[in-house]
Design a protein around this motif. Structure first.
Motif, PDB file in Angstrom:
ATOM      1  N   THR A   2      36.674  42.517  28.567  1.00 51.42           N
ATOM      2  CA  THR A   2      36.292  41.147  28.865  1.00 51.42           C
ATOM      3  C   THR A   2      37.397  40.494  29.685  1.00 51.42           C
ATOM      4  O   THR A   2      38.571  40.653  29.382  1.00 51.42           O
ATOM      5  N   THR A   3      37.028  39.750  30.722  1.00 50.65           N
ATOM      6  CA  THR A   3      38.017  39.046  31.530  1.00 50.65           C
ATOM      7  C   THR A   3      38.378  37.733  30.840  1.00 50.65           C
ATOM      8  O   THR A   3      37.493  36.960  30.482  1.00 50.65           O
ATOM      9  N   PRO A   4      39.676  37.476  30.649  1.00 50.76           N
ATOM     10  CA  PRO A   4      40.084  36.212  30.025  1.00 50.76           C
ATOM     11  C   PRO A   4      39.644  35.025  30.877  1.00 50.76           C
ATOM     12  O   PRO A   4      39.620  35.104  32.104  1.00 50.76           O
ATOM     13  N   GLU A   5      39.314  33.944  30.216  1.00 51.74           N
ATOM     14  CA  GLU A   5      38.844  32.745  30.893  1.00 51.74           C
ATOM     15  C   GLU A   5      40.005  31.776  31.096  1.00 51.74           C
ATOM     16  O   GLU A   5      40.778  31.520  30.181  1.00 51.74           O
ATOM     17  N   LEU A   6      40.116  31.242  32.307  1.00 51.99           N
ATOM     18  CA  LEU A   6      41.102  30.210  32.598  1.00 51.99           C
ATOM     19  C   LEU A   6      40.438  28.872  32.302  1.00 51.99           C
ATOM     20  O   LEU A   6      39.406  28.545  32.876  1.00 51.99           O
ATOM     21  N   GLN A   7      41.005  28.102  31.367  1.00 52.59           N
ATOM     22  CA  GLN A   7      40.380  26.863  30.919  1.00 52.59           C
ATOM     23  C   GLN A   7      41.250  25.659  31.212  1.00 52.59           C
ATOM     24  O   GLN A   7      42.478  25.756  31.202  1.00 52.59           O
ATOM     25  N   THR A   8      40.605  24.512  31.414  1.00 54.22           N
ATOM     26  CA  THR A   8      41.345  23.265  31.530  1.00 54.22           C
ATOM     27  C   THR A   8      42.006  22.982  30.187  1.00 54.22           C
ATOM     28  O   THR A   8      41.559  23.483  29.149  1.00 54.22           O
ATOM     29  N   SER A  55      47.798  48.285  18.949  1.00 57.90           N
ATOM     30  CA  SER A  55      46.439  48.296  19.513  1.00 57.90           C
ATOM     31  C   SER A  55      45.439  49.029  18.628  1.00 57.90           C
ATOM     32  O   SER A  55      44.278  48.646  18.550  1.00 57.90           O
ATOM     33  N   ASP A  56      45.895  50.100  17.967  1.00 57.37           N
ATOM     34  CA  ASP A  56      44.971  50.897  17.160  1.00 57.37           C
ATOM     35  C   ASP A  56      44.785  50.350  15.745  1.00 57.37           C
ATOM     36  O   ASP A  56      43.996  50.877  14.968  1.00 57.37           O
ATOM     37  N   ASN A  57      45.521  49.285  15.388  1.00 55.80           N
ATOM     38  CA  ASN A  57      45.397  48.695  14.059  1.00 55.80           C
ATOM     39  C   ASN A  57      45.699  47.199  14.137  1.00 55.80           C
ATOM     40  O   ASN A  57      46.733  46.733  13.647  1.00 55.80           O
ATOM     41  N   PRO A  58      44.790  46.427  14.766  1.00 54.03           N
ATOM     42  CA  PRO A  58      45.078  45.004  14.991  1.00 54.03           C
ATOM     43  C   PRO A  58      45.216  44.210  13.704  1.00 54.03           C
ATOM     44  O   PRO A  58      44.492  44.413  12.741  1.00 54.03           O
ATOM     45  N   ALA A  59      46.201  43.295  13.704  1.00 58.35           N
ATOM     46  CA  ALA A  59      46.443  42.433  12.551  1.00 58.35           C
ATOM     47  C   ALA A  59      45.507  41.228  12.553  1.00 58.35           C
ATOM     48  O   ALA A  59      45.303  40.589  11.529  1.00 58.35           O
ATOM     49  N   ILE A  60      44.971  40.906  13.711  1.00 61.56           N
ATOM     50  CA  ILE A  60      44.036  39.789  13.883  1.00 61.56           C
ATOM     51  C   ILE A  60      42.739  40.385  14.399  1.00 61.56           C
ATOM     52  O   ILE A  60      42.757  41.175  15.351  1.00 61.56           O
ATOM     53  N   THR A  61      41.608  40.026  13.790  1.00 59.66           N
ATOM     54  CA  THR A  61      40.343  40.654  14.186  1.00 59.66           C
ATOM     55  C   THR A  61      40.054  40.428  15.667  1.00 59.66           C
ATOM     56  O   THR A  61      40.389  39.381  16.240  1.00 59.66           O
ATOM     57  N   LEU A  62      39.457  41.428  16.278  1.00 63.76           N
ATOM     58  CA  LEU A  62      39.222  41.424  17.722  1.00 63.76           C
ATOM     59  C   LEU A  62      38.251  40.348  18.187  1.00 63.76           C
ATOM     60  O   LEU A  62      38.214  40.027  19.365  1.00 63.76           O
ATOM     61  N   ASP A  63      37.470  39.774  17.265  1.00 67.85           N
ATOM     62  CA  ASP A  63      36.541  38.715  17.673  1.00 67.85           C
ATOM     63  C   ASP A  63      37.105  37.310  17.424  1.00 67.85           C
ATOM     64  O   ASP A  63      36.422  36.311  17.626  1.00 67.85           O
ATOM     65  N   THR A  64      38.385  37.235  17.020  1.00 66.76           N
ATOM     66  CA  THR A  64      39.026  35.939  16.825  1.00 66.76           C
ATOM     67  C   THR A  64      39.205  35.260  18.182  1.00 66.76           C
ATOM     68  O   THR A  64      39.790  35.855  19.092  1.00 66.76           O
ATOM     69  N   PRO A  65      38.721  34.030  18.348  1.00 62.42           N
ATOM     70  CA  PRO A  65      38.967  33.326  19.609  1.00 62.42           C
ATOM     71  C   PRO A  65      40.457  33.007  19.736  1.00 62.42           C
ATOM     72  O   PRO A  65      41.081  32.538  18.775  1.00 62.42           O
ATOM     73  N   VAL A  66      41.025  33.295  20.902  1.00 65.93           N
ATOM     74  CA  VAL A  66      42.449  33.123  21.134  1.00 65.93           C
ATOM     75  C   VAL A  66      42.645  32.326  22.422  1.00 65.93           C
ATOM     76  O   VAL A  66      42.028  32.617  23.435  1.00 65.93           O
ATOM     77  N   VAL A  67      43.536  31.317  22.359  1.00 69.54           N
ATOM     78  CA  VAL A  67      43.920  30.539  23.534  1.00 69.54           C
ATOM     79  C   VAL A  67      45.422  30.721  23.719  1.00 69.54           C
ATOM     80  O   VAL A  67      46.196  30.469  22.799  1.00 69.54           O
ATOM     81  N   ILE A  68      45.822  31.154  24.907  1.00 69.42           N
ATOM     82  CA  ILE A  68      47.223  31.399  25.221  1.00 69.42           C
ATOM     83  C   ILE A  68      47.748  30.262  26.095  1.00 69.42           C
ATOM     84  O   ILE A  68      47.089  29.852  27.053  1.00 69.42           O
ATOM     85  N   VAL A  69      48.940  29.784  25.767  1.00 72.37           N
ATOM     86  CA  VAL A  69      49.606  28.789  26.611  1.00 72.37           C
ATOM     87  C   VAL A  69      51.022  29.264  26.897  1.00 72.37           C
ATOM     88  O   VAL A  69      51.673  29.868  26.040  1.00 72.37           O
ATOM     89  N   GLY A  77      48.619  34.358  31.856  1.00 68.34           N
ATOM     90  CA  GLY A  77      47.609  35.280  32.399  1.00 68.34           C
ATOM     91  C   GLY A  77      47.832  36.725  31.988  1.00 68.34           C
ATOM     92  O   GLY A  77      46.914  37.378  31.474  1.00 68.34           O
ATOM     93  N   PRO A  78      49.049  37.258  32.198  1.00 62.82           N
ATOM     94  CA  PRO A  78      49.289  38.646  31.786  1.00 62.82           C
ATOM     95  C   PRO A  78      49.115  38.870  30.285  1.00 62.82           C
ATOM     96  O   PRO A  78      48.630  39.923  29.866  1.00 62.82           O
ATOM     97  N   VAL A  79      49.492  37.888  29.462  1.00 65.38           N
ATOM     98  CA  VAL A  79      49.309  38.026  28.015  1.00 65.38           C
ATOM     99  C   VAL A  79      47.818  38.036  27.684  1.00 65.38           C
ATOM    100  O   VAL A  79      47.348  38.863  26.898  1.00 65.38           O
ATOM    101  N   ALA A  80      47.062  37.115  28.290  1.00 61.13           N
ATOM    102  CA  ALA A  80      45.613  37.074  28.054  1.00 61.13           C
ATOM    103  C   ALA A  80      44.966  38.392  28.470  1.00 61.13           C
ATOM    104  O   ALA A  80      44.114  38.935  27.753  1.00 61.13           O
ATOM    105  N   GLU A  81      45.383  38.927  29.616  1.00 56.69           N
ATOM    106  CA  GLU A  81      44.827  40.206  30.073  1.00 56.69           C
ATOM    107  C   GLU A  81      45.212  41.347  29.140  1.00 56.69           C
ATOM    108  O   GLU A  81      44.402  42.239  28.865  1.00 56.69           O
ATOM    109  N   ALA A  82      46.445  41.319  28.624  1.00 57.41           N
ATOM    110  CA  ALA A  82      46.883  42.363  27.690  1.00 57.41           C
ATOM    111  C   ALA A  82      46.054  42.325  26.409  1.00 57.41           C
ATOM    112  O   ALA A  82      45.678  43.372  25.869  1.00 57.41           O
TER     113      ALA A  82
END
Length: 117
Positions: A2-8, A55-69, A77-82
Protein backbone atom coordinates in the motif's frame (compact mmCIF):
# COMPACT_ATOMS: atom_id res chain seq x y z
CA UNK A 1 2.36 -2.84 -0.89
CA UNK A 2 0.00 0.00 0.00
CA UNK A 3 1.30 3.48 -0.83
CA UNK A 4 1.38 5.77 2.22
CA UNK A 5 -0.96 8.73 2.00
CA UNK A 6 0.33 12.29 2.34
CA UNK A 7 -2.25 14.14 4.47
CA UNK A 8 -2.84 17.73 5.48
CA UNK A 9 -2.25 18.39 9.18
CA UNK A 10 -6.02 18.74 9.74
CA UNK A 11 -6.76 15.41 8.03
CA UNK A 12 -3.97 13.72 9.99
CA UNK A 13 -5.28 15.18 13.25
CA UNK A 14 -8.78 13.90 12.46
CA UNK A 15 -7.33 10.45 11.75
CA UNK A 16 -5.52 10.50 15.11
CA UNK A 17 -8.73 11.63 16.83
CA UNK A 18 -10.37 8.58 15.24
CA UNK A 19 -7.85 6.24 16.84
CA UNK A 20 -4.75 6.28 14.62
CA UNK A 21 -1.36 5.96 16.29
CA UNK A 22 0.58 9.24 15.93
CA UNK A 23 4.31 8.63 15.72
CA UNK A 24 6.86 11.44 15.89
CA UNK A 25 10.16 10.37 14.31
CA UNK A 26 12.05 13.62 14.90
CA UNK A 27 15.23 13.54 16.96
CA UNK A 28 15.20 14.60 20.60
CA UNK A 29 17.07 17.76 19.58
CA UNK A 30 14.51 18.45 16.87
CA UNK A 31 11.64 18.11 19.34
CA UNK A 32 13.41 20.29 21.91
CA UNK A 33 14.10 23.07 19.41
CA UNK A 34 10.64 23.11 17.79
CA UNK A 35 8.19 21.67 20.33
CA UNK A 36 6.27 18.41 20.63
CA UNK A 37 2.84 16.98 19.93
CA UNK A 38 1.22 15.93 23.22
CA UNK A 39 0.45 12.21 23.23
CA UNK A 40 2.58 11.34 20.20
CA UNK A 41 4.57 8.13 20.37
CA UNK A 42 8.27 8.81 19.89
CA UNK A 43 10.29 6.55 17.61
CA UNK A 44 13.80 6.51 16.22
CA UNK A 45 13.38 6.55 12.45
CA UNK A 46 16.62 4.59 12.14
CA UNK A 47 15.43 1.82 14.48
CA UNK A 48 11.80 1.04 13.69
CA UNK A 49 12.15 -2.42 15.21
CA UNK A 50 12.31 -0.79 18.67
CA UNK A 51 8.65 0.26 18.36
CA UNK A 52 7.19 -1.97 15.65
CA UNK A 53 9.13 -5.18 16.27
CA UNK A 54 10.85 -7.17 13.55
CA UNK A 55 9.11 -7.41 10.18
CA UNK A 56 8.33 -11.10 10.71
CA UNK A 57 6.83 -10.54 14.19
CA UNK A 58 5.20 -7.09 14.40
CA UNK A 59 4.52 -5.65 17.85
CA UNK A 60 1.69 -3.50 16.47
CA UNK A 61 -0.98 -5.14 14.31
CA UNK A 62 -0.58 -4.49 10.60
CA UNK A 63 -4.07 -2.99 10.28
CA UNK A 64 -3.43 -0.33 12.95
CA UNK A 65 -3.83 3.13 11.38
CA UNK A 66 -0.53 4.98 11.70
CA UNK A 67 0.27 8.68 11.13
CA UNK A 68 3.94 9.66 10.91
CA UNK A 69 5.21 13.17 11.59
CA UNK A 70 8.74 14.49 11.22
CA UNK A 71 10.28 17.89 10.58
CA UNK A 72 9.32 17.52 6.90
CA UNK A 73 8.12 14.88 4.46
CA UNK A 74 11.77 14.10 3.73
CA UNK A 75 11.89 12.42 7.15
CA UNK A 76 8.36 11.06 7.42
CA UNK A 77 8.04 9.78 3.84
CA UNK A 78 10.78 7.14 4.07
CA UNK A 79 9.44 5.94 7.44
CA UNK A 80 5.89 5.71 6.07
CA UNK A 81 7.19 3.77 3.06
CA UNK A 82 9.20 1.45 5.31
CA UNK A 83 6.08 0.67 7.36
CA UNK A 84 4.05 0.02 4.22
CA UNK A 85 6.82 -2.30 3.02
CA UNK A 86 6.53 -4.17 6.34
CA UNK A 87 2.85 -4.80 5.58
CA UNK A 88 1.09 -1.97 7.41
CA UNK A 89 -2.07 -1.25 5.47
CA UNK A 90 -3.12 2.20 6.76
CA UNK A 91 -0.07 4.47 6.84
CA UNK A 92 -0.01 8.20 6.26
CA UNK A 93 2.30 11.09 6.95
CA UNK A 94 1.84 14.81 7.50
CA UNK A 95 2.37 17.17 4.58
CA UNK A 96 4.72 19.88 5.84
CA UNK A 97 5.67 17.89 8.94
CA UNK A 98 5.62 19.30 12.45
CA UNK A 99 5.94 22.95 11.32
CA UNK A 100 2.71 22.62 9.30
CA UNK A 101 1.01 20.79 12.21
CA UNK A 102 1.87 23.64 14.56
CA UNK A 103 0.97 26.33 12.00
CA UNK A 104 -2.46 24.71 11.60
CA UNK A 105 -3.08 25.42 15.28
CA UNK A 106 -3.10 21.76 16.27
CA UNK A 107 -1.95 20.70 19.77
CA UNK A 108 1.76 21.31 20.23
CA UNK A 109 4.09 22.41 22.96
CA UNK A 110 6.53 25.26 22.58
CA UNK A 111 10.26 24.76 22.11
CA UNK A 112 12.37 24.39 25.22
CA UNK A 113 13.82 27.87 25.98
CA UNK A 114 17.39 26.54 26.25
CA UNK A 115 17.05 24.73 22.90
CA UNK A 116 15.78 27.66 20.85
CA UNK A 117 18.28 28.96 18.26
Amino acid sequence: MTTPELQTPDAASAKVAGGALLIDVRSAAGRASAGEIPGATLADRDNLDALFGPSDNPAITLDTPVVIVCGSINGSGPVAEALAARGYTDVSHVDGGFPAWKEAGLPATEAEPSAAP
